[in-house]
Write a protein that holds these residues in place. Structure first.
Motif, short mmCIF file in Angstrom:
data_model
loop_
_atom_site.label_atom_id
_atom_site.label_comp_id
_atom_site.label_asym_id
_atom_site.label_seq_id
_atom_site.Cartn_x
_atom_site.Cartn_y
_atom_site.Cartn_z
N LEU A 1 0.81 -1.21 0.00
CA LEU A 1 0.00 0.00 0.00
C LEU A 1 0.85 1.27 0.00
CD1 LEU A 1 -2.92 -0.91 2.45
CD2 LEU A 1 -3.01 -0.73 -0.04
N SER A 2 2.14 1.13 0.36
CA SER A 2 3.02 2.30 0.36
C SER A 2 3.52 2.65 -1.04
CB SER A 2 4.23 2.05 1.29
OG SER A 2 5.09 1.05 0.75
N PHE A 3 3.21 1.81 -2.05
CA PHE A 3 3.71 2.06 -3.41
C PHE A 3 3.28 3.41 -3.96
CE2 PHE A 3 4.59 -2.51 -5.13
CZ PHE A 3 5.64 -2.60 -4.22
N GLN A 4 2.10 3.88 -3.55
CA GLN A 4 1.63 5.16 -4.09
C GLN A 4 2.53 6.33 -3.69
OE1 GLN A 4 -2.00 6.65 -2.26
NE2 GLN A 4 -1.81 5.12 -0.64
N ASP A 5 3.28 6.16 -2.59
CA ASP A 5 4.20 7.22 -2.15
C ASP A 5 5.65 6.89 -2.47
OD1 ASP A 5 2.09 8.72 -0.99
OD2 ASP A 5 2.11 7.39 0.75
N GLY A 6 5.88 5.80 -3.19
CA GLY A 6 7.24 5.41 -3.54
C GLY A 6 7.66 4.12 -2.85
N PHE A 7 8.77 3.57 -3.29
CA PHE A 7 9.29 2.30 -2.77
C PHE A 7 9.84 2.50 -1.36
CE2 PHE A 7 12.68 -0.86 -2.27
CZ PHE A 7 12.01 -2.01 -2.62
N THR A 8 9.43 1.62 -0.42
CA THR A 8 9.89 1.71 0.97
C THR A 8 10.74 0.48 1.29
OG1 THR A 8 7.80 2.83 1.51
CG2 THR A 8 9.16 2.07 3.35
N LEU A 9 12.05 0.65 1.36
CA LEU A 9 12.97 -0.47 1.52
C LEU A 9 12.80 -1.17 2.85
CD1 LEU A 9 15.31 -2.15 0.43
CD2 LEU A 9 16.90 -0.44 1.37
N TRP A 10 12.64 -0.40 3.94
CA TRP A 10 12.59 -1.03 5.26
C TRP A 10 11.33 -1.90 5.42
CZ3 TRP A 10 8.81 -0.58 8.94
CH2 TRP A 10 7.93 0.48 8.84
N LYS A 11 10.25 -1.51 4.79
CA LYS A 11 9.03 -2.33 4.86
C LYS A 11 9.22 -3.63 4.08
CE LYS A 11 5.76 1.47 5.59
NZ LYS A 11 4.62 2.24 5.06
N LEU A 12 9.92 -3.54 2.96
CA LEU A 12 10.21 -4.75 2.19
C LEU A 12 11.09 -5.70 2.99
CD1 LEU A 12 10.28 -6.48 -0.38
CD2 LEU A 12 12.17 -5.04 -1.19
N LEU A 13 12.14 -5.16 3.61
CA LEU A 13 13.05 -6.00 4.39
C LEU A 13 12.33 -6.62 5.59
CD1 LEU A 13 16.29 -3.79 4.34
CD2 LEU A 13 15.84 -5.88 3.05
N ALA A 14 11.50 -5.82 6.27
CA ALA A 14 10.76 -6.33 7.42
C ALA A 14 9.82 -7.46 7.00
CB ALA A 14 9.98 -5.21 8.08
N SER A 15 9.14 -7.29 5.87
CA SER A 15 8.21 -8.30 5.37
C SER A 15 8.95 -9.58 4.99
CB SER A 15 7.44 -7.77 4.16
OG SER A 15 6.75 -6.58 4.48
N ALA A 16 10.10 -9.43 4.33
CA ALA A 16 10.87 -10.60 3.90
C ALA A 16 11.42 -11.36 5.10
CB ALA A 16 12.01 -10.15 2.98
N VAL A 17 11.94 -10.63 6.10
CA VAL A 17 12.49 -11.28 7.30
C VAL A 17 11.40 -12.01 8.07
CG1 VAL A 17 13.53 -10.83 9.56
CG2 VAL A 17 14.45 -9.70 7.53
N LEU A 18 10.25 -11.37 8.24
CA LEU A 18 9.14 -12.03 8.92
C LEU A 18 8.70 -13.28 8.18
CD1 LEU A 18 6.89 -9.02 10.06
CD2 LEU A 18 7.99 -10.70 11.55
N SER A 19 8.70 -13.24 6.86
CA SER A 19 8.29 -14.40 6.06
C SER A 19 9.23 -15.58 6.27
CB SER A 19 8.24 -14.03 4.57
OG SER A 19 7.30 -13.01 4.33
N VAL A 20 10.54 -15.29 6.29
CA VAL A 20 11.54 -16.35 6.51
C VAL A 20 11.38 -16.96 7.89
CG1 VAL A 20 13.99 -16.83 6.75
CG2 VAL A 20 13.19 -15.39 4.87
N PHE A 21 11.23 -16.09 8.91
CA PHE A 21 11.06 -16.59 10.27
C PHE A 21 9.76 -17.37 10.43
CE2 PHE A 21 14.40 -13.55 11.46
CZ PHE A 21 15.15 -14.35 12.32
N PHE A 22 8.70 -16.92 9.76
CA PHE A 22 7.42 -17.64 9.83
C PHE A 22 7.57 -19.03 9.20
CE2 PHE A 22 3.46 -18.85 7.63
CZ PHE A 22 2.63 -19.00 8.73
N TYR A 23 8.26 -19.11 8.07
CA TYR A 23 8.48 -20.41 7.42
C TYR A 23 9.22 -21.36 8.35
CZ TYR A 23 10.47 -23.83 4.18
OH TYR A 23 10.85 -24.99 3.57
N ARG A 24 10.30 -20.89 8.96
CA ARG A 24 11.08 -21.75 9.85
C ARG A 24 10.28 -22.11 11.11
NH1 ARG A 24 17.13 -18.91 9.57
NH2 ARG A 24 17.56 -19.48 7.38
#
Length: 461
Positions: free
Chosen positions: A224-247
């Motif tokens: 949803l943040s795409f309308q204001d531009g790319f947000t790197l920290w939100k991407l990293l947080a989402s990716a890290v949470l996904s990896v930890f959730f998988y494990r």
């Protein structure tokens, strides 16, 4: 003595009523997902919101459904399908009563979340009942359910347009009651009684539920943040949470999301991925087009509803034909035709200009309606080719979670493109994105094997 031919006729009538009970319940979730699309401009005016703000009404419904589907699928396996189905109807009744009385936008979101959780019960519980009770011509039975569930989403904007035109947005919630009452009565009389279960709530991975919810919500914030531009920290947080959730889930003996099963059964996982893509396209069209028609083409709610009938009408016409085809030839041929028409339909959206006629837009959208009829039923039957009957509840819940992952991504795409201004240029940008997604769908369909019709013995890939 009763003639022998009477028994099959009676069984056929009972099966038809059983399917109807499930169908009337399962349509509540997709119908309420899309009915509100035509009401968004009216809700923006009512609560003084921008499109990006009102999109939370859509996204939170998707999020609650994405979490609710596998929970209710698991509960239907643990506690009984009839119990869970009836519980879902009660929650939808409660939310439909309270939503029209919402004193503020936050309250409306809350009642919609209750509605999403309740309506999430019907599909996994109902599919478990159908697969257990109907053993022959299942594709035709699933075709009827597809008309009521997936295709009902296509009818949503048209129904919403008429309800808003002749009443106001609260009528969208009151419209649920005939379906709730009919489904409740039929389910109460016809559904087989649930066996006594020894399993309790300890069978639920509640930590996994919370972890999954937080992970999905973080991804939602990122998109949803795409309308204001790319947000790197939100991407990293989402990716890290996904990896930890998988494990985290990989170590669980009874995980909320069976990631080990998804890792082992590649074909099932790819079906879920493809269904995500199907719904990115479908719901981008279902929510983007009504807003575009009202803001750019200057159509009122009723005119918008009539134009959107093109998707619903052709979807209803195609679905039973697709069911017969799938019974004879399997899911893959129907999916191939469905994905090709997705690509054709989205590219045809590029022909729409600022003052295109309603008839021209209707014809373009009808191509997408045809694709919807083939894709939704094709994806459902393809899933059950690789899933045993005992796994129907959780598999159906994950299948619908895939749908709402797609809808979450579609709302994010629309927020990025239409968040500040809706123009024909933005519509064409959406069309190009959807066409690329259609190509990915085609590649996944070509890769899909043709398993045996037994389903339970299909190769896992």
């Amino acid at each position: 003595m009763i003639p022998l031919e009477t028994v099959p006729a009676r069984n056929k009538r009972t099966e038809t009523l059983l399917i109807t009970a499930v169908a009337l319940g399962t349509l509540l979730n997709p119908l309420n997902t899309s009915m509100i699309s035509v009401a968004l401009p009216r809700l923006q005016e009512e609560f003084h919101l921008a499109f990006a703000d009102i999109s939370w009404l859509i996204s939170t419904y998707y999020l609650a459904s994405a979490v609710g589907q596998p929970i209710m699928g698991k509960w239907s396996d643990l506690f009984g399908r009839k119990r869970v189905f009836m519980l879902g109807l009660i929650l939808v009744t409660l939310s439909s009563c309270l939503a029209p009385l919402s004193p503020g936008f936050g309250w409306l979101i809350g009642f919609r979340i209750i509605q999403a959780i309740g309506s999430s019960a019907m599909f996994p519980a109902g599919m478990g009942i159908i697969r257990a009770q109907i053993t022959s011509n299942q594709a035709r039975a699933l075709g009827i359910l597809s008309i009521f569930s997936s295709t009902s989403a296509a009818f949503g904007p048209s129904l919403g347009g008429f309800l808003v035109h002749y009443g106001d947005w609260p009528f969208i919630f009151l419209f649920n009651f005939p379906f709730i009452i009919a489904s409740f009565v039929l389910a109460w009389k016809l559904f087989p009684s649930d066996p006594k279960r020894s399993a309790g709530t300890t069978g639920m991975d509640w930590a996994g539920v919370v972890f999954f919810s937080v992970t999905i919500f973080t991804w939602l914030l990122f998109f949803l943040s795409f309308q204001d531009g790319f947000t790197l920290w939100k991407l990293l947080a989402s990716a890290v949470l996904s990896v930890f959730f998988y494990r985290f889930e990989l170590r669980k003996s009874q995980p909320f999301i069976d990631v080990a099963f998804l890792k082992k059964h590649v074909n099932v996982t790819l079906i879920y991925v493809q269904f995500i893509l199907v719904n990115i396209v479908f719901y981008s069209i279902m929510f983007g087009i009504p807003s575009y028609l009202q803001h750019v083409q200057q159509m009122d709610a009723q005119q918008t509803g009539i134009v959107m009938l093109s998707i619903a009408g052709f979807g209803v016409f195609i679905t039973p034909l697709a069911g017969r085809w799938i019974d004879r030839s399997g899911s893959k041929p129907a999916l191939l035709l469905g994905t090709v028409t997705v690509i054709a339909g989205t590219l045809l959206l590029l022909t729409i200009q600022d003052r295109s006629s309603a008839i021209a837009i209707f014809l373009v959208l009808s191509v997408l309606g045809i694709s919807n009829g083939f894709n939704n039923l094709g994806m459902q039957t393809a899933l059950y080719d690789f899933v045993s009957k005992a796994e129907t509840g959780i598999a159906s819940g994950l299948f619908m979670t895939s749908r709402f992952m797609g809808t979450i991504l579609s709302s994010s795409l629309l927020a990025a493109l239409f968040g500040k201004q809706i123009t024909t240029h933005h519509l064409h940008s959406m069309a190009w994105v959807c066409a690329v997604i259609g190509v990915l769908m085609l590649a996944l369909t070509l890769r899909m094997p043709r398993p045996s019709r037994s389903g339970a013995k299909a190769p896992s890939g």
